[in-house]
Design a protein around this motif. Structure first.
Motif, PDB file in Angstrom:
ATOM      1  N   ASN A 141      -3.814  -3.743   4.862  1.00 43.09           N
ATOM      2  CA  ASN A 141      -2.393  -3.423   4.952  1.00 43.09           C
ATOM      3  C   ASN A 141      -1.506  -4.445   4.281  1.00 43.09           C
ATOM      4  N   ASN A 142      -2.033  -5.637   4.124  1.00 38.43           N
ATOM      5  CA  ASN A 142      -1.206  -6.634   3.465  1.00 38.43           C
ATOM      6  C   ASN A 142      -1.555  -6.789   1.984  1.00 38.43           C
ATOM      7  N   SER A 143      -2.467  -5.980   1.538  1.00 38.10           N
ATOM      8  CA  SER A 143      -2.811  -6.044   0.129  1.00 38.10           C
ATOM      9  C   SER A 143      -1.666  -5.515  -0.714  1.00 38.10           C
ATOM     10  N   ALA A 144      -1.469  -6.152  -1.870  1.00 38.25           N
ATOM     11  CA  ALA A 144      -0.458  -5.636  -2.795  1.00 38.25           C
ATOM     12  C   ALA A 144      -0.986  -4.397  -3.491  1.00 38.25           C
ATOM     13  N   ASP A 145      -2.319  -4.262  -3.470  1.00 32.08           N
ATOM     14  CA  ASP A 145      -2.895  -3.069  -4.094  1.00 32.08           C
ATOM     15  C   ASP A 145      -2.749  -1.877  -3.160  1.00 32.08           C
ATOM     16  N   LEU A 146      -2.728  -0.715  -3.827  1.00 33.55           N
ATOM     17  CA  LEU A 146      -2.719   0.525  -3.047  1.00 33.55           C
ATOM     18  C   LEU A 146      -4.168   0.815  -2.656  1.00 33.55           C
ATOM     19  N   ILE A 147      -4.456   0.798  -1.357  1.00 31.50           N
ATOM     20  CA  ILE A 147      -5.820   1.047  -0.891  1.00 31.50           C
ATOM     21  C   ILE A 147      -5.790   2.331  -0.081  1.00 31.50           C
ATOM     22  N   CYS A 148      -6.705   3.214  -0.400  1.00 27.86           N
ATOM     23  CA  CYS A 148      -6.623   4.514   0.247  1.00 27.86           C
ATOM     24  C   CYS A 148      -7.972   5.225   0.244  1.00 27.86           C
ATOM     25  N   THR A 149      -8.037   6.244   1.018  1.00 22.83           N
ATOM     26  CA  THR A 149      -9.169   7.159   0.929  1.00 22.83           C
ATOM     27  C   THR A 149      -8.612   8.494   0.514  1.00 22.83           C
ATOM     28  N   LEU A 150      -9.397   9.180  -0.305  1.00 18.47           N
ATOM     29  CA  LEU A 150      -8.962  10.481  -0.799  1.00 18.47           C
ATOM     30  C   LEU A 150     -10.101  11.466  -0.589  1.00 18.47           C
ATOM     31  N   ASN A 151      -9.736  12.685  -0.437  1.00 12.33           N
ATOM     32  CA  ASN A 151     -10.732  13.749  -0.411  1.00 12.33           C
ATOM     33  C   ASN A 151     -11.299  13.881  -1.819  1.00 12.33           C
ATOM     34  N   GLY A 152     -12.615  13.735  -1.916  1.00 10.71           N
ATOM     35  CA  GLY A 152     -13.239  13.726  -3.235  1.00 10.71           C
ATOM     36  C   GLY A 152     -13.128  15.040  -3.975  1.00 10.71           C
ATOM     37  N   GLY A 153     -12.770  16.126  -3.293  1.00 13.52           N
ATOM     38  CA  GLY A 153     -12.633  17.408  -3.988  1.00 13.52           C
ATOM     39  C   GLY A 153     -11.188  17.668  -4.367  1.00 13.52           C
ATOM     40  N   THR A 154     -10.297  17.589  -3.374  1.00  9.89           N
ATOM     41  CA  THR A 154      -8.894  17.936  -3.628  1.00  9.89           C
ATOM     42  C   THR A 154      -8.093  16.736  -4.101  1.00  9.89           C
ATOM     43  N   LEU A 155      -8.697  15.552  -3.950  1.00  7.38           N
ATOM     44  CA  LEU A 155      -8.017  14.297  -4.247  1.00  7.38           C
ATOM     45  C   LEU A 155      -6.758  14.117  -3.404  1.00  7.38           C
ATOM     46  N   LYS A 156      -6.792  14.726  -2.185  1.00  3.61           N
ATOM     47  CA  LYS A 156      -5.661  14.510  -1.278  1.00  3.61           C
ATOM     48  C   LYS A 156      -5.804  13.173  -0.591  1.00  3.61           C
ATOM     49  N   PHE A 157      -4.685  12.489  -0.411  1.00  4.79           N
ATOM     50  CA  PHE A 157      -4.711  11.189   0.272  1.00  4.79           C
ATOM     51  C   PHE A 157      -5.014  11.414   1.738  1.00  4.79           C
ATOM     52  N   GLU A 158      -5.960  10.641   2.257  1.00  5.54           N
ATOM     53  CA  GLU A 158      -6.226  10.690   3.687  1.00  5.54           C
ATOM     54  C   GLU A 158      -5.594   9.476   4.348  1.00  5.54           C
ATOM     55  N   GLU A 159      -6.120   8.303   4.033  1.00  4.00           N
ATOM     56  CA  GLU A 159      -5.544   7.079   4.569  1.00  4.00           C
ATOM     57  C   GLU A 159      -4.973   6.271   3.404  1.00  4.00           C
ATOM     58  N   VAL A 160      -3.799   5.691   3.649  1.00  5.00           N
ATOM     59  CA  VAL A 160      -3.240   4.793   2.616  1.00  5.00           C
ATOM     60  C   VAL A 160      -2.710   3.553   3.302  1.00  5.00           C
ATOM     61  N   ASN A 161      -2.710   2.463   2.613  1.00  6.61           N
ATOM     62  CA  ASN A 161      -2.146   1.242   3.206  1.00  6.61           C
ATOM     63  C   ASN A 161      -0.650   1.165   2.924  1.00  6.61           C
ATOM     64  N   ASN A 162      -0.036   0.111   3.492  1.00  2.77           N
ATOM     65  CA  ASN A 162       1.417   0.000   3.407  1.00  2.77           C
ATOM     66  C   ASN A 162       1.937  -0.132   1.981  1.00  2.77           C
ATOM     67  N   SER A 163       1.115  -0.680   1.116  1.00  4.13           N
ATOM     68  CA  SER A 163       1.652  -0.984  -0.206  1.00  4.13           C
ATOM     69  C   SER A 163       1.965   0.269  -1.017  1.00  4.13           C
TER      70      SER A 163
END
Lengths: 148, 653
Positions: free
Chosen positions: B149-171
């Motif tokens: 959550n404190n990373s400046a990078d955007l860290i996330c999980t996406l659905n590998g098929g639809t590429l929908k964001f599941e989890e994203v961090n604050n950045s």
């Protein structure tokens, strides 16, 4: 110099030239009244009644002056200048006689008001003719004001 | 808890025999035992050692088992350690059990049954160890969460098929401008730049386990950011880290641009370390010094400093190391070929981010040419000044010469004046007296006497002519030339009219086309008079005298050597060539060189009268007009006299 004046005044330092001139005039029978002055100084004495000529009157004008240019002491040009600068003597006809054809002399002569100009030729015949013509012209043909 | 670590069990009993029997009962390779024989000792051990289980005897003097347990339960470090009370009486249990409801706790009753004991111990140990491991994992997860959550990078999980964001961090907020809630459930494709969508779809279909790519994405406020993605694909899901490299990219571009500038610069740009070792060397330096980059990187800067400047250069380096920069100082350097060159030298120190010296950066501009040029200009200027002085000196000399010439001229003038008066008077007398003699003594003179007198007169006359001509010639040299346009045809007509009839009457005179001239009228007239009268004179004895006067149109006349050096460089195309041709006696070309000299004659006075001055006058007049005169002749067949006048003078009008 006892002569008060003459019809022709010849100012010539070279006696041979003078003799030739007089002879030429004699040939034309116009040398009866001629006075030969030996240089420029004597000429000025004559015209302005000085020295030997103190007794003559300035208004006893000759009919013509034959004036040699190259003379010792005072040259013909200077004599001409003084004659033409003087209001009285200015009217005396002056003919410059010279051996040279130097343009400078001719121009200066005319600027000073010379009445005629002749170059003395080396050959006597030409000289004689020139002098005779000149004498005749000034003595017989030229009309001068009455008071002269 | 790792398997290689032994489970630590504290056994507390005031009877060491009981401790011993318990140890024997529970002994296993993955268990370690610590003993305490009273409560105090037990607490001491518990506080200093990490324990996984405490077997605690209830009946102990001074501080019984419950009291020990109570203290342990109040300490944060020890409260979770499971305790098994070992008691003789079952009834004791009721009274104390309430106090230990929380936390792992159990009871064993004496006499101890080995099976039950082992079962309870191992159950509690396993439970506690699992619990401990879980707690540790939680701590780790919390750390990761914090990291993520404190990373400046955007860290996330996406659905590998639809590429929908599941989890994203604050950045995600910083990177894309959207909140976590806004972004969740939306597809990455929605944010991608049009041109990057196909690429991402292709990557998605590859279903790799680990991959990286770059995309441009639209932020919420419609700006474009460049993201670098590092993705792990697992179980149909992307675990992705996206780094905003927009600035990095720009910086990289600037850096590579600057690098290109440095590399291509005509100036020498190089770096060296504190010891003078060259560590970078650009193209400009290669050009200026002649050392290639490879060569230079093995050198120290002292190799390019002239020997006499070494101490100075070292001083400069020392000053730079102390932090002073050098800006555009003129100095000299030495090239590979040993040439000394002038350079404009600038230097400054380069520090790394922690202010440590990295290198000294040098730029040098080769100003050798400029300096040479400047020196040349200076020397030219000083030459010019010298020349000006020289010219002044020359002018003074010319003035002196001119005044000397004027003096000479005046003397000549007075000389010729004297000649014209004084020499002629005796001649006139000679002539006159001869004539008088002839006239006055005609009777006494015989034929011979008259002939002698005539000869005297003839010679006197002739000397007069010589003097006249000599004076005329002398005047030609002195008279200033006054040019004006001259119609040559008209002038020739005038000249012919003035000539003695006896000369012209029986000659055929042919006048061709004549271009006008730009010359002194009087002098040119003298030229024509002399040439034409010569032509008439020397053709006068021919059967049918013919004189042709013309001009060469195209200037193709044979080029004779110029008669006057100062005009030798005139080209024939820049002049008009006039000529007078006769069919008279001509002359031998052998004597052509004598034609134009004063008093030089090719014929005797008895053959043809003359003083030998006419052509000298012609030559002198034409030379003073910048032209040339020459003649061609064949004895007995005639002569042609040419004179040229520069065309430029004619066209000047």
């Amino acid at each position: 110099m006892d002569k008060k004046t003459a019809d022709i005044i010849l100012v010539e330092d070279n006696r041979h030239d003078a003799e030739l001139t007089i002879r030429a005039l004699q040939k034309s029978r116009i040398a009866n009244s001629l006075l030969h002055l030996k240089d420029g100084e004597e000429a000025l004495d004559f015209f302005f009644c000085r020295g030997a000529f103190s007794k003559r009157s300035i208004t006893d004008f000759p009919k013509v002056v034959l004036l040699d240019i190259k003379m010792p002491k005072l040259d013909g040009i200077e004599v001409l200048r003084q004659l033409k600068e003087n209001a009285t003597t200015r009217i005396i006809p002056v003919v410059l006689l010279t051996s040279s054809k130097e343009e400078k002399d001719i121009v200066e002569g005319y600027q000073l008001g010379v009445n005629s100009y002749i170059v003395k030729p080396v050959d006597f015949e030409g000289f004689q003719k020139a002098v005779a013509d000149l004498g005749l012209y000034w003595l017989l043909m030229n009309q001068v004001p009455n008071y002269i | 808890m790792t398997s290689d670590k032994k489970a630590q069990i504290l056994i507390v009993d005031d009877n060491t025999r009981n401790i011993f029997s318990l140890e024997q009962m529970l002994s296993r390779s993955d268990r370690g035992f610590t003993r305490a024989t009273n409560g105090k000792e037990a607490l001491k051990v518990a506080l200093n050692k990490e324990l996984d289980l405490i077997l605690l005897d209830v009946q102990m003097p001074v501080m019984d088992g419950f009291e020990v347990a109570q203290i342990l339960k109040t300490n944060r470090r020890t409260r979770d350690v499971p305790i098994i009370f070992v008691s003789a009486e079952k009834k004791e249990r009721e009274s104390v059990v309430k106090g230990f409801e929380e936390g792992a706790i159990d009871y064993l009753y004496k006499p101890l049954d080995p099976v039950i004991t082992e079962a309870k111990v191992s159950a509690l140990l396993q439970q506690y160890i699992q619990q401990k491991e879980l707690a540790e994992k939680n701590i780790a997860l919390e750390k990761y969460a914090l990291l993520i959550n404190n990373s400046a990078d955007l860290i996330c999980t996406l659905n590998g098929g639809t590429l929908k964001f599941e989890e994203v961090n604050n950045s995600v907020n910083d990177v894309l401008g959207y909140s976590r809630e806004e972004i969740k459930g939306s597809s990455l494709l929605f944010y991608l730049h049009e041109e990057d969508k196909d690429n991402v779809q292709r990557i998605r279909q590859e279903r790799k386990e680990k991959f990286s790519f770059e995309t441009r994405v639209w932020t919420k406020n419609r700006t474009i950011r460049l993201l670098n993605w590092n993705v792990v694909g697992r179980d149909g899901r992307w675990f992705a880290n996206a780094r905003d490299i927009t600035g990095v990219k720009e910086a990289e571009e600037i850096k590579s641009y600057l690098a290109a500038v440095v590399k291509q610069s005509n100036e020498a740009i190089y770096l060296h370390d504190a010891a003078g070792r060259i560590i970078s060397w650009n193209k400009g330096a290669e050009t200026i010094y002649g050392f290639t980059e490879d060569e230079a990187l093995k050198m120290k800067i002292w190799n390019i400093v002239p020997e006499h400047l070494l101490a100075e250069a070292q001083q400069v380096v020392n000053n730079i190391l102390k932090g002073s920069a050098v800006q555009s100082v003129e100095t000299t350097r030495i090239t590979k070929k040993g040439q000394i060159i002038d350079v404009l030298f600038s230097a400054s120190v380069l520090l790394d981010t922690s202010n440590n010296l990295q290198s000294i950066a040098i730029t040098e501009r080769d100003i050798t040419q400029e300096k040479r040029a400047a020196e040349k200009i200076m020397s030219l200027n000083s030459d010019l000044q010298k020349n000006a002085l020289k010219i002044e000196e020359t002018n003074r000399e010319l003035e002196r010469a001119l005044s000397a010439a004027n003096q000479a001229n005046k003397e000549l003038e007075s000389f010729s004046y004297s000649v014209s008066h004084d020499l002629r008077a005796p001649l006139r007398a000679l002539n006159g007296y001869s004539q008088m003699l002839e006239e006055d003594f005609q009777q006494t003179l015989d034929e011979e006497g008259r002939r002698l007198l005539s000869n005297i007169r003839y010679n006197a006359k002739r000397m007069g002519m010589l003097i006249d001509d000599l004076l005329a010639f002398s005047r030609m040299g002195r008279k200033e030339i006054q040019r004006s346009p001259v119609n040559m045809r008209e002038m020739i007509s005038e000249v012919l009219n003035e000539l003695d009839d006896s000369m012209t009457h029986h000659a055929k005179i042919d006048i061709k086309e004549l271009p006008p001239a730009y010359a002194d009228r009087a002098l040119l007239r003298q030229v024509w008079t002399n040439l034409i009268s010569n032509a008439l004179k020397y053709s006068g004895k021919a059967a049918s005298p013919r004189v042709t006067i013309g001009c060469l149109e195209n200037n193709t006349a044979p080029g004779p050597s110029p008669t006057c050096e100062e005009n030798a460089n005139l080209t024939t195309t820049s002049e008009y060539i006039y000529f007078v041709r006769d069919n008279g006696v001509g002359f031998n070309m052998e004597y052509a060189g004598k034609l134009f000299g004063v008093f030089q004659r090719l014929h005797s006075d008895e053959e043809f009268e003359g003083t030998g001055v006419g052509l000298a006058i012609v030559q002198r007049v034409i030379a003073r007009h910048g032209g040339r005169v020459w003649a061609e002749a064949t004895p007995g067949k005639g002569a042609t006299f040419y004179f040229s006048l520069p065309r430029i003078l004619i066209e000047e009008k």
